[in-house]
Write a protein that holds these residues in place. Structure first.
Motif, PDB file in Angstrom:
ATOM      1  N   GLY B 123     -56.078 -58.295  39.370  1.00 18.19           N
ATOM      2  CA  GLY B 123     -55.820 -58.396  37.929  1.00 18.19           C
ATOM      3  C   GLY B 123     -54.596 -57.592  37.529  1.00 18.19           C
ATOM      4  N   ALA B 124     -54.478 -56.382  38.088  1.00 24.11           N
ATOM      5  CA  ALA B 124     -53.346 -55.524  37.741  1.00 24.11           C
ATOM      6  C   ALA B 124     -52.021 -56.151  38.175  1.00 24.11           C
ATOM      7  N   ALA B 126     -51.305 -59.313  38.290  1.00 18.87           N
ATOM      8  CA  ALA B 126     -50.994 -60.333  37.277  1.00 18.87           C
ATOM      9  C   ALA B 126     -50.619 -59.678  35.952  1.00 18.87           C
ATOM     10  N   GLY B 127     -51.369 -58.649  35.583  1.00 19.26           N
ATOM     11  CA  GLY B 127     -51.135 -57.993  34.299  1.00 19.26           C
ATOM     12  C   GLY B 127     -49.748 -57.374  34.193  1.00 19.26           C
ATOM     13  N   GLN B 130     -46.924 -59.722  33.451  1.00 21.42           N
ATOM     14  CA  GLN B 130     -46.854 -60.063  32.022  1.00 21.42           C
ATOM     15  C   GLN B 130     -46.307 -58.895  31.197  1.00 21.42           C
ATOM     16  N   PHE B 131     -46.756 -57.675  31.496  1.00 25.05           N
ATOM     17  CA  PHE B 131     -46.264 -56.517  30.749  1.00 25.05           C
ATOM     18  C   PHE B 131     -44.749 -56.377  30.922  1.00 25.05           C
TER      19      PHE B 131
END
Lengths: 143, 143
Positions: B123-124, B126-127, B130-131
């Motif tokens: 998840g991180a 992918a996150g 985006q960030f």
């Protein structure tokens, strides 16, 4: 005022979505579709099922399915445990689908924000607007 | 293997951003700019300062500033308390800025994922993509 200690606030979002309740229901209940508009999850539509919603940055919600009436009503808890009471959220999310013309009236209510949780309440109002925008996109491109 | 119990995984993102380290530093350290690309927060760039990053959906991270070297290095904890060990995250985020030509090489490392936290680790990854996309947009439109 008597009963003030249990007073809570709700966030309500209502939209007309130009697709059938059945199609919207799928986006609300199929895990791979929920992941596209809301968050990663291990949801399934059985009353009593416990699941997590997981943000990509590490945040996690603890949820339990409370009510399932296919194509009409879906309700689950939306809880976040935190040592700071301002962030310790115990809320309930309820979706209500009502046929309207050739589309569907979608109502989402998240209830349970305490008066001292103004920040979380304001965040949820902004968050649900974004979730609904993505939900409509998911519904539009799926059968 | 000796020491395997303390083995952890890191997410690393590196980007060349065509703006000065000073300009990127502002986006990393001014709360109203952090809110635009990352999350709502009560950050300030003092070692030892404790703050929260707050998602619009109720998720909250507990953070503490570990290192501040203006325009060069910023490091803080990025912790999430959860009863389920798979979601109980104790990690450290470190940004390193290095001038490169007329722009800046930006490196972000989030360390501390245990081998049994593959979901949070994925998840991180992918996150942070985006960030970073939003960070670049914020840097581009601010002075």
């Amino acid at each position: 005022m008597s009963g003030a200690a249990t007073e809570t606030l709700s966030v309500v979002v209502e939209r007309e979505i130009p697709y059938s309740p059945e199609r919207i229901w799928r986006a609300l209940t199929q895990p791979h579709l929920i992941a596209e508009w809301l968050m990663k999850n291990d949801f399934n539509a059985d009353v009593g099922h416990r699941f997590n919603l997981r943000g990509d940055w590490g945040g996690v919600l603890d949820c339990e399915v409370l009510a399932v009436e296919p194509n009409k009503t879906l309700s689950y808890t939306w809880n976040h445990t935190h040592a700071d009471a301002a962030f310790n959220l115990e809320s309930v999310v309820t979706f209500t689908l009502t046929p309207k013309g050739t589309g569907t009236h979608v109502r989402m209510e998240q209830s349970g924000f305490r008066p001292d949780q103004k920040q979380a309440y304001g965040g949820a109002k902004a968050g649900w607007r974004q979730f609904f925008t993505k939900l409509e996109q998911v519904v539009a491109r799926t059968d």
